[in-house]
Design a protein around this motif. Structure first.
Motif, mmCIF file in Angstrom:
data_model
loop_
_atom_site.group_PDB
_atom_site.id
_atom_site.type_symbol
_atom_site.label_atom_id
_atom_site.label_comp_id
_atom_site.label_asym_id
_atom_site.label_seq_id
_atom_site.Cartn_x
_atom_site.Cartn_y
_atom_site.Cartn_z
ATOM 1 N N LYS A 27 0.815 -1.220 0.000
ATOM 2 C CA LYS A 27 0.000 0.000 0.000
ATOM 3 C C LYS A 27 0.848 1.268 0.000
ATOM 4 C CE LYS A 27 -0.739 0.260 5.054
ATOM 5 N NZ LYS A 27 0.224 -0.799 5.407
ATOM 6 N N GLU A 28 2.103 1.159 0.413
ATOM 7 C CA GLU A 28 2.972 2.340 0.473
ATOM 8 C C GLU A 28 3.520 2.733 -0.900
ATOM 9 O OE1 GLU A 28 3.048 0.109 4.326
ATOM 10 O OE2 GLU A 28 3.424 -0.432 2.233
ATOM 11 N N VAL A 29 3.433 1.840 -1.862
ATOM 12 C CA VAL A 29 4.008 2.094 -3.184
ATOM 13 C C VAL A 29 3.115 3.044 -3.976
ATOM 14 C CG1 VAL A 29 4.644 1.069 -5.404
ATOM 15 C CG2 VAL A 29 5.266 -0.083 -3.254
ATOM 16 N N VAL A 30 3.658 4.200 -4.311
ATOM 17 C CA VAL A 30 2.942 5.211 -5.094
ATOM 18 C C VAL A 30 3.296 5.099 -6.571
ATOM 19 C CG1 VAL A 30 2.657 7.690 -5.491
ATOM 20 C CG2 VAL A 30 2.742 6.787 -3.155
ATOM 21 N N GLU A 31 4.557 4.757 -6.845
ATOM 22 C CA GLU A 31 4.978 4.565 -8.237
ATOM 23 C C GLU A 31 5.993 3.433 -8.318
ATOM 24 O OE1 GLU A 31 6.480 8.332 -9.517
ATOM 25 O OE2 GLU A 31 8.279 8.229 -8.268
ATOM 26 N N CYS A 32 5.886 2.668 -9.381
ATOM 27 C CA CYS A 32 6.787 1.556 -9.650
ATOM 28 C C CYS A 32 7.464 1.848 -10.984
ATOM 29 C CB CYS A 32 6.029 0.231 -9.691
ATOM 30 S SG CYS A 32 7.058 -1.199 -10.104
ATOM 31 N N ILE A 33 8.729 2.241 -10.930
ATOM 32 C CA ILE A 33 9.456 2.638 -12.132
ATOM 33 C C ILE A 33 10.223 1.434 -12.655
ATOM 34 C CG2 ILE A 33 11.186 4.210 -13.074
ATOM 35 C CD1 ILE A 33 10.528 6.058 -10.653
ATOM 36 N N VAL A 34 9.787 0.919 -13.788
ATOM 37 C CA VAL A 34 10.407 -0.249 -14.402
ATOM 38 C C VAL A 34 11.273 0.227 -15.557
ATOM 39 C CG1 VAL A 34 10.021 -2.483 -15.468
ATOM 40 C CG2 VAL A 34 8.390 -1.622 -13.769
ATOM 41 N N ARG A 56 0.260 3.041 -11.555
ATOM 42 C CA ARG A 56 1.456 3.286 -10.752
ATOM 43 C C ARG A 56 2.723 2.847 -11.489
ATOM 44 N NH1 ARG A 56 0.265 0.222 -5.272
ATOM 45 N NH2 ARG A 56 -0.796 -1.164 -6.758
ATOM 46 N N ILE A 57 2.583 1.984 -12.478
ATOM 47 C CA ILE A 57 3.744 1.471 -13.213
ATOM 48 C C ILE A 57 4.157 2.461 -14.295
ATOM 49 C CG2 ILE A 57 4.624 -0.352 -14.701
ATOM 50 C CD1 ILE A 57 2.800 -2.298 -13.264
ATOM 51 N N ILE A 58 5.419 2.869 -14.236
ATOM 52 C CA ILE A 58 6.011 3.769 -15.227
ATOM 53 C C ILE A 58 7.114 3.000 -15.941
ATOM 54 C CG2 ILE A 58 7.270 5.930 -15.572
ATOM 55 C CD1 ILE A 58 6.057 6.843 -12.855
ATOM 56 N N VAL A 59 7.064 2.906 -17.252
ATOM 57 C CA VAL A 59 8.042 2.145 -18.025
ATOM 58 C C VAL A 59 9.006 3.111 -18.713
ATOM 59 C CG1 VAL A 59 8.399 0.391 -19.791
ATOM 60 C CG2 VAL A 59 6.288 0.371 -18.432
ATOM 61 N N LEU A 60 10.297 2.894 -18.482
ATOM 62 C CA LEU A 60 11.336 3.736 -19.076
ATOM 63 C C LEU A 60 12.276 2.889 -19.936
ATOM 64 C CD1 LEU A 60 12.394 5.849 -15.946
ATOM 65 C CD2 LEU A 60 10.677 6.424 -17.655
ATOM 66 N N HIS A 61 12.936 3.537 -20.907
ATOM 67 C CA HIS A 61 13.896 2.865 -21.780
ATOM 68 C C HIS A 61 15.146 3.728 -21.926
ATOM 69 C CE1 HIS A 61 10.479 0.357 -23.206
ATOM 70 N NE2 HIS A 61 9.820 1.502 -23.223
ATOM 71 N N HIS A 62 16.276 3.078 -22.137
ATOM 72 C CA HIS A 62 17.486 3.800 -22.523
ATOM 73 C C HIS A 62 17.360 4.210 -23.994
ATOM 74 C CE1 HIS A 62 19.444 2.724 -18.814
ATOM 75 N NE2 HIS A 62 19.377 1.434 -19.071
ATOM 76 N N PRO A 63 18.122 5.217 -24.435
ATOM 77 C CA PRO A 63 18.135 5.558 -25.865
ATOM 78 C C PRO A 63 18.460 4.338 -26.715
ATOM 79 C CG PRO A 63 19.268 7.252 -24.597
ATOM 80 C CD PRO A 63 18.972 6.132 -23.638
ATOM 81 N N LYS A 64 17.689 4.158 -27.769
ATOM 82 C CA LYS A 64 17.834 3.025 -28.684
ATOM 83 C C LYS A 64 17.629 1.684 -27.981
ATOM 84 C CE LYS A 64 21.012 5.493 -31.764
ATOM 85 N NZ LYS A 64 22.348 5.464 -32.436
#
Length: 319
Positions: A27-34, A56-64
């Motif tokens: 319940k404490e998790v506000v955002e999950c950055i994957v 809450r899930i945010i998906v990130l990628h490196h360039p290319k």
């Protein structure tokens, strides 16, 4: 308590669903950055399915969509994190229920706490959890003296990143994870953390996090791990000299460096000439970091062995 969770992911399709589920029930998790670290399997597809159902899930990628390693992946997540508290999980591991119950209590009780460390256990090939092999400091050292207790610099147990929660502001104190160390960048970062911040022990006698042991664990590459451990200590010595840490800290780092060098070089099947060159190279690196390091009794012994000089005091590097 509001927490940002950072998960670097590289080809973990067999495990990522369980990891995400274990995060999202907290319940404490506000955002999950994957952070997609260049996945080539079905991991990203699974992550995107979860993201479509939980904002809450945010998906990130490196360039290319490059594969840069866990350090750069965690750094990308840290730069994106918005909450006061940050916790880390690897894509092939998972958390137990109520992961942050004791963590929250300790942060509320100790306003000066920068981090809380708690225990991690290992799940074997058959799904059996080994509680007897808990990974975390087994004692409660003074919060700003944790460095002297945790292995490999002390004798009271290891840190585990997946059992650690820190305030986001610690980045201002110690910086980000190394972009060059592959296997030991978490140890380097946590060592700096233990030397500059106040860390409190939470639940240390039962696990809040579970590490899965499987054939693809990066730490199973023993030779690469040995090289990385040597580079870890060299990087920490550079940092300790630059930060003007105490002589006791530099002495401990030097002792561990010589041990790791001995494991990598002298216990290898290299020929004697190659070993000798490696020994001399390490001595030169120590001199370049800080000539004062050559006055350390262990370094003097190491030097005397290399050049066949008289030995007045002996040490066991492999201890």
């Amino acid at each position: 308590m509001k927490v940002s969770v950072i998960i670097p992911v590289y080809n973990a399709s067999a495990f990522i669903a369980a990891a995400l589920q274990s995060v999202l029930i907290q319940k404490e998790v506000v955002e999950c950055i994957v952070v997609d670290d260049g996945c080539t399997d079905k991991s990203l597809h699974i992550i995107e399915e979860f993201a479509s159902q939980d904002k809450r899930i945010i998906v990130l990628h490196h360039p290319k969509r490059a594969n840069l390693g866990p350090g750069p992946a965690r750094n990308l997540g840290l730069k994106t994190a918005t909450q006061e508290y940050v916790a880390f999980l690897d894509a092939d591991d998972y958390w137990k229920e109520n992961r942050f119950a004791e963590t929250q209590r300790l942060f509320s009780k100790h306003a000066d706490a920068d981090g809380v460390y708690e225990a991690r256990a290992t799940e074997d090939w058959n799904g059996e959890i080994d509680n007897s092999g808990l990974t975390m400091i087994r004692t409660n050292p003074i919060p700003d003296k944790v460095f002297f207790s945790y292995s490999p610099f002390g004798n009271d147990g290891f840190f585990a990143l997946i059992g650690l929660t820190v305030k986001r502001k610690v980045i201002d104190e110690i910086g980000y994870f190394s972009n060059t160390l592959w296997l030991t960048q978490d140890t380097e970062w946590m060592t700096k953390l233990s030397l500059k911040c106040k860390l409190f022990g939470g639940i240390i006698h039962q696990p809040v996090a579970i590490r899965r042991f499987h054939r693809d664990n990066s730490s199973r590459d023993i030779e690469r791990l040995k090289r990385s451990r040597v580079n870890l200590c060299i990087a920490l010595l550079h940092w300790a000299v630059r930060e003007n840490r105490g002589e006791d800290v530099k002495e401990i780092l030097t002792k561990v460096l010589l041990k790791y060098h001995y494991e990598l070089n002298n216990l290898s099947d290299k020929d004697m000439l190659t070993k000798k060159r490696s020994d001399i190279s390490l001595l030169i690196k120590l001199w370049r970091i800080d000539p004062a390091l050559l006055k350390d009794p262990r370094v003097k012994y190491f030097r005397n062995l290399i050049f066949h000089l008289t030995v007045k005091q002996s040490f066991d590097f492999y201890e």
